[in-house]
Design a protein around this motif. Structure first.
Motif, PDB file in Angstrom:
ATOM      1  N   SER A  38      -0.672   2.516   1.555  1.00 30.32           N
ATOM      2  CA  SER A  38      -1.662   2.020   0.253  1.00 30.32           C
ATOM      3  C   SER A  38      -1.893   3.179   0.500  1.00 30.32           C
ATOM      4  CB  SER A  38      -2.224   0.715   0.614  1.00 30.32           C
ATOM      5  OG  SER A  38      -1.851  -0.126   1.167  1.00 30.32           O
ATOM      6  N   ALA A  42      -1.748   5.796  -2.998  1.00 27.39           N
ATOM      7  CA  ALA A  42      -3.331   5.852  -3.733  1.00 27.39           C
ATOM      8  C   ALA A  42      -2.930   7.304  -3.706  1.00 27.39           C
ATOM      9  CB  ALA A  42      -4.266   5.423  -3.027  1.00 27.39           C
ATOM     10  N   LYS A  46      -3.665   8.173  -7.308  1.00 28.19           N
ATOM     11  CA  LYS A  46      -5.554   9.164  -7.650  1.00 28.19           C
ATOM     12  C   LYS A  46      -5.126   9.661  -9.142  1.00 28.19           C
ATOM     13  CE  LYS A  46      -8.999  11.511  -7.041  1.00 28.19           C
ATOM     14  NZ  LYS A  46      -9.053  12.681  -7.520  1.00 28.19           N
ATOM     15  N   VAL A 161      -4.652  -0.607  -2.087  1.00 29.40           N
ATOM     16  CA  VAL A 161      -3.568   0.529  -2.628  1.00 29.40           C
ATOM     17  C   VAL A 161      -5.557   0.177  -3.607  1.00 29.40           C
ATOM     18  CG1 VAL A 161      -2.960   1.653  -4.963  1.00 29.40           C
ATOM     19  CG2 VAL A 161      -2.112   1.107  -2.978  1.00 29.40           C
ATOM     20  N   LEU A 165      -8.387   2.510  -4.716  1.00 30.34           N
ATOM     21  CA  LEU A 165      -8.853   3.967  -5.240  1.00 30.34           C
ATOM     22  C   LEU A 165      -9.994   2.867  -5.668  1.00 30.34           C
ATOM     23  CD1 LEU A 165      -5.114   3.416  -7.210  1.00 30.34           C
ATOM     24  CD2 LEU A 165      -6.138   5.874  -6.118  1.00 30.34           C
ATOM     25  N   ARG A 168     -12.824   5.183  -3.135  1.00 34.17           N
ATOM     26  CA  ARG A 168     -12.666   6.201  -3.163  1.00 34.17           C
ATOM     27  C   ARG A 168     -13.525   7.133  -3.124  1.00 34.17           C
ATOM     28  NH1 ARG A 168     -10.273   6.547  -8.688  1.00 34.17           N
ATOM     29  NH2 ARG A 168     -11.318   8.368  -9.886  1.00 34.17           N
TER      30      ARG A 168
END
Length: 374
Positions: A38, A42, A46, A161, A165, A168
């Motif tokens: 993941s 990501a 991103k 994921v 995200l 983050r």
């Protein structure tokens, strides 16, 4: 004058930490493997997710749409290649048999060249190669048998994921404020540099795989090998392994061609083609796209694959090289670990004097990590 003595306690704590980390890695596979997958996904998603967030003004919807877009691409590829994948699954026993025949013909030829009698070759083949062709079938059967586990891991990966995200910035701020105020600026710069280089590496690696898959498929199709798309993609994925990956990816279609066409020009053409592709990949494609600074030398790569396979099986082998590349990037940006990162370099044999010229200083010596001041 300061005196330093070797600390048994520090060394014991280091060994205990390594053992504990290894134990946690082994028992934590059901969670850690999807989490690492993941994290890499990501990194790749991103930029697109951030672009959608800026356009929509909403991070959650940007993340959701980016994940749905990724799933759409994956499902589109599955539909596009569904017929060939179905043919592979439907004829798997026949493919396995042909590969076994190709192996036997190849080893008979080698045995004849080495002056072995026919009975000796047959006995060796019977004792050593009888079960080789069953390995792909066993892998496929075990994979289908654990389909519930695979689907569960994929679902968990998608959930990870989404949250990686979505959160983050909070995760980044948490890591950043683990540094004190004086070291925060330097620590933030190092973290941004590691993240930037990691994203560039993963994007470059994905692009290399796509380029090699296209080259392999086109070349095998022109040679006239059946299932060119399957062999081409397989060879591209194996090419992640430095130097030997392309050779491994070319071995199976060469044996398949040998079983289908016998000792004609087809198997020879496959071997020559993959040698050509390997030279282009090693000297032009990967250095230009990925960059030579993050490439891993074959010794470290093979060691990482063996350790990854021993710890996590196929998932560990898939993740081994990207993880080692990320570790190398991290060590390159940490002064204390820079000499160790040199041992990972692809051009290590050309940099033999770097340790004498650049790292001949007490702060780089590993034993100093286990010394205490008196």
């Amino acid at each position: 004058m300061n005196h330093f003595t070797f600390s048994i306690l520090r060394f014991a704590a280091f060994l205990l930490s390594i053992i504990l980390a290894g134990y946690l890695i082994i028992i934590g596979k059901p969670i850690l493997a999807p989490l690492i997958f993941s994290a890499f996904l990501a990194f790749l998603l991103k930029p697109y997710s951030a672009w959608l967030e800026n356009r929509l003004g909403n991070r959650m919807w940007g993340v959701i749409i980016s994940i749905l877009s990724m799933l759409s691409v994956i499902f589109g590829l599955i539909l596009l290649f569904g017929m060939q994948l179905g043919k592979i699954v439907g004829n798997f026993d026949d493919i396995s048999r042909k590969l076994n025949e190709g192996l036997q013909q190849g080893f008979r030829l080698i045995g004849n060249l080495l002056g072995m009698r026919g009975s000796q070759v047959e006995d060796w083949l019977t004792n050593n190669l009888s079960s080789w062709a069953d390995i792909p079938t066993q892998i496929l059967t075990s994979g289908l048998g654990s389909s519930a586990y695979v689907l569960g891991s994929i679902l968990l990966c998608l959930i990870f994921v989404f949250f990686l995200l979505l959160y983050r910035t909070s995760f980044y701020q948490f890591l950043l404020y683990q540094f004190d105020e004086d070291a925060r600026k330097k620590g933030g710069l190092m973290m941004r540099k590691v993240v930037k280089i990691t994203k560039e590496y993963l994007n470059g690696l994905l692009l290399v795989i796509l380029i090699l898959a296209s080259l392999n498929t086109l070349g095998l199709y022109l040679i006239g090998i059946e299932l060119a798309l399957f062999w081409g993609i397989l060879g591209a994925c194996l090419a992640i392994i430095p130097y030997i990956g392309t050779a491994l990816g070319g071995l199976l279609p060469a044996m398949y061609a040998l079983a289908n066409y016998g000792f004609t020009w087809h198997p020879l053409a496959v071997i020559i083609f993959y040698i050509f592709v390997q030279s282009i990949e090693g000297n032009i494609i990967t250095p230009k796209v990925v960059g030579k600074s993050v490439r891993i030398n074959p010794f470290v790569a093979i060691l990482a694959l063996l350790i990854g396979g021993a710890l996590w099986g196929i998932a560990g082998m898939i993740l081994a090289l990207p993880i080692m590349a990320v570790i190398k990037i991290f060590m390159t940006n940490v002064e204390l670990l820079q000499p160790v990162s040199e041992l990972f370099r692809d051009d290590l044999y050309q940099r033999e004097d770097v340790f004498r010229e650049k790292y001949d200083d007490d702060r780089y010596r590993i034993l100093n990590y286990f010394r205490r001041k008196e």
